[in-house]
Scaffold this active site. Structure first.
Site, short mmCIF file in Angstrom:
data_model
loop_
_atom_site.label_atom_id
_atom_site.label_comp_id
_atom_site.label_asym_id
_atom_site.label_seq_id
_atom_site.Cartn_x
_atom_site.Cartn_y
_atom_site.Cartn_z
N HIS A 1 0.78 -1.26 0.09
CA HIS A 1 0.08 -0.06 0.12
C HIS A 1 0.95 1.39 -0.06
O HIS A 1 0.34 2.39 -0.10
CB HIS A 1 -0.88 -0.15 1.13
CG HIS A 1 -0.39 0.27 2.46
ND1 HIS A 1 -0.20 -0.70 3.34
CD2 HIS A 1 -0.05 1.35 3.17
CE1 HIS A 1 0.41 -0.25 4.60
NE2 HIS A 1 0.42 1.04 4.39
N ASP B 1 0.54 -7.72 1.49
CA ASP B 1 0.70 -6.30 1.46
C ASP B 1 2.30 -6.22 1.65
O ASP B 1 2.68 -5.43 2.57
CB ASP B 1 -0.12 -5.63 2.88
CG ASP B 1 -0.06 -4.10 2.78
OD1 ASP B 1 0.30 -3.52 1.69
OD2 ASP B 1 -0.55 -3.73 3.75
N SER C 1 4.52 2.86 7.95
CA SER C 1 4.22 1.58 6.99
C SER C 1 5.48 1.42 5.92
O SER C 1 5.90 2.04 5.49
CB SER C 1 3.04 2.02 5.94
OG SER C 1 1.65 2.15 6.99
#
Length: 495
Positions: A140, A170, A246
């Site tokens: 992402h 992911d 992230s």
């Protein structure tokens, strides 16, 4: 300086320093009126030398971990180009009142506009091959990016490219080139060895503040990602993780990467001590797959799994056993070829105990195509081992629900279902639920709410007996079905 300002400074300074090593005392001196001036007087250390050395040793270890890892932690800046339909109030007004005499599709194409969306994340350098340096991050963060740049801890920036990305896990891998052989590669640890309570560090660029380090503990392991469409089991930590973290690493006290920070649970959008990281052991194989083929190659078993509640466990006779139920399987799949049956209860894969459906998916996903894997299942109350040759997962084949056998989910007759379907106590069997289109169940005209009372003429009183008789069906099958107060026999489905 005004007297009230000195008072505040004294209180703040005393509160701060007394927490660690020193304390301050405040002496009052009379001045005009009722005001007082407060001075800070240095006192001796309240912590013993031995205790201080222990604290300093801990602090030095934290410094060493940060110093060693931060050069491998990068900021990942991305640009994503998106296409949207632009709003044209005059054209919309004309279409509303006069219609569209032209081609609707051409009109929409003329109104499409492209715009660039900027993104920010983190990453960690995990491999070098010659001048090519590989950075691990989240899908992402970089999976849909049209432009990627990587910023090192010394401020240098490099244009990067996407090597591969995977939405189910992911994760993504990007690469850049540099002849600087001093750029360090992080050491990957063993996330299986992580224990709840372990000290850990989260590193990255939260909200753009590059090279940030937060410290906490491992709060829990094995957190499910099914709620966010992720097949990983996550490590939970209270180390502060925010937007921009992230893709950054979660690190243990040995300076090893044990996870990739991925998401947070928050009511405010910021850190509330509920951060989640993908265990690094889940990703190690993906790094090789990305470099070799640009994608993650998943193994495929060919079953539809479902978690089971207490009613299902009781009906199957596995009340105190963890595992995952094979509610259906794909016709012609590795599972069917290897002898697996609908109703089998998987309890281990290659000797690894199974706790839930997600674990089976992870275990099978990591198995290389062509490998023979031992599945331990419980069938009709007995354990058996099935050697099954895993195949490569194809999205086209794995999403073809028309090949599911038997094409519906069998449910035990619970008190709730009995009341809902208005069944008498004398009616025994299993309830048909979730009938899939173009499957054998659909061909036999089964409908949700039907009660199957017999398989190939053999009476079934519960879920265990139903799966037993279904497993005996060799070349054809039919069902005795109770519906609307009567029982009929379906047509025969031939394999």
């Amino acid at each position: 300086m005004k007297s009230w300002t000195k008072i505040v400074l004294c209180v703040m300074g005393g509160a701060f320093l007394s927490f660690g090593i020193f304390t301050l005392s405040c002496a009052k001196t009379e001045v005009k009126g009722n005001a007082a001036t407060v001075y800070a007087e240095t006192r001796s250390r309240i912590m013993s030398e031995e205790t201080l050395k222990s604290v300093e040793a801990l602090q030095n270890s934290f410094r060493a971990i940060s110093t060693a890892l931060l050069p491998s932690v990068v900021e990942v800046d991305t640009t994503e180009t998106r296409t949207v339909n632009a709003i044209d109030p005059f054209e919309d007004f004309r279409r509303f009142f006069f219609g569209n005499p032209g081609n609707q599709e051409d009109g929409n194409n003329r109104r499409q506009r492209k715009y660039e969306s900027k993104g920010l994340g983190s990453g960690v350098i995990v491999r070098r091959t010659g001048d090519v340096i590989y950075v691990l991050t989240n899908n992402h963060v970089a999976g849909d990016a049209t432009k990627i740049s990587v910023k090192l801890n010394d401020g240098r920036e490099f244009e990067a490219k996407l090597v591969g990305a995977d939405a189910r896990m992911d994760v993504a891998l990007v690469s850049f080139e540099s002849k600087d052989s001093e750029i360090p590669v992080a050491v990957l640890g063993d996330s299986d060895a992580v224990q709840t309570g372990d000290i850990c560090f989260a590193m990255g660029a939260p909200l753009g503040f590059s090279q940030s380090v937060t410290q906490g503990i491992i709060s829990a392991k094995g957190r499910s990602g099914s709620g966010i469409g992720n097949i990983n089991d996550f490590i939970q930590t209270d180390a502060a993780i925010n937007q921009g973290n992230s893709g950054g690493p979660l690190v243990n006290i040995y300076g090893e990467v044990i996870g990739i920070n991925t998401w947070i649970a928050s009511q405010s959008g910021g850190s509330q001590g509920l951060g989640f990281s993908i265990p690094i052991n889940n990703i190690k194989g993906a790094i090789d797959s990305f470099i070799k083929s640009g994608k993650v190659v998943y193994g495929w078993l060919g079953v539809s799994l479902m978690p089971v509640n207490a009613d299902y466990k009781e009906a199957l006779g596995v009340e105190k056993t963890e595992g995952a139920l094979v509610s259906q399987l794909f016709i012609g799949s590795p599972a069917q070829k290897g002898g697996m049956k609908a109703g089998d209860y998987i309890v281990s894969v290659d000797g690894h105990p199974i706790k839930d459906v997600e674990q089976v998916q992870r275990e099978v996903g990591r198995i290389a195509a062509g490998s023979v894997t031992k599945f331990t299942v419980i069938r009709n109350g007995e354990k058996m081992e099935l050697p099954i040759t895993i195949e490569e997962r194809s999205e086209e084949v794995s999403s073809d629900n028309g090949k599911l056998w038997p094409g519906f989910v069998a449910s035990p007759i619970t008190s709730e279902l009995k009341k809902e379907l208005e069944l008498e106590d004398s009616i025994k069997g299993v309830v048909v639920t979730n009938v899939m289109q173009k499957t054998p169940a659909a061909s036999l005209r089964l409908q949700d709410g039907d009660v199957i009372r017999a398989v190939n003429g053999n009476s079934v009183k519960n879920l265990k007996e139903f799966y037993l008789e279904l497993s005996k069906a060799d070349k054809s099958v039919n069902f005795d079905v109770y519906a609307n107060g009567g029982t009929i026999t379906t047509g025969t489905y031939k394999f």
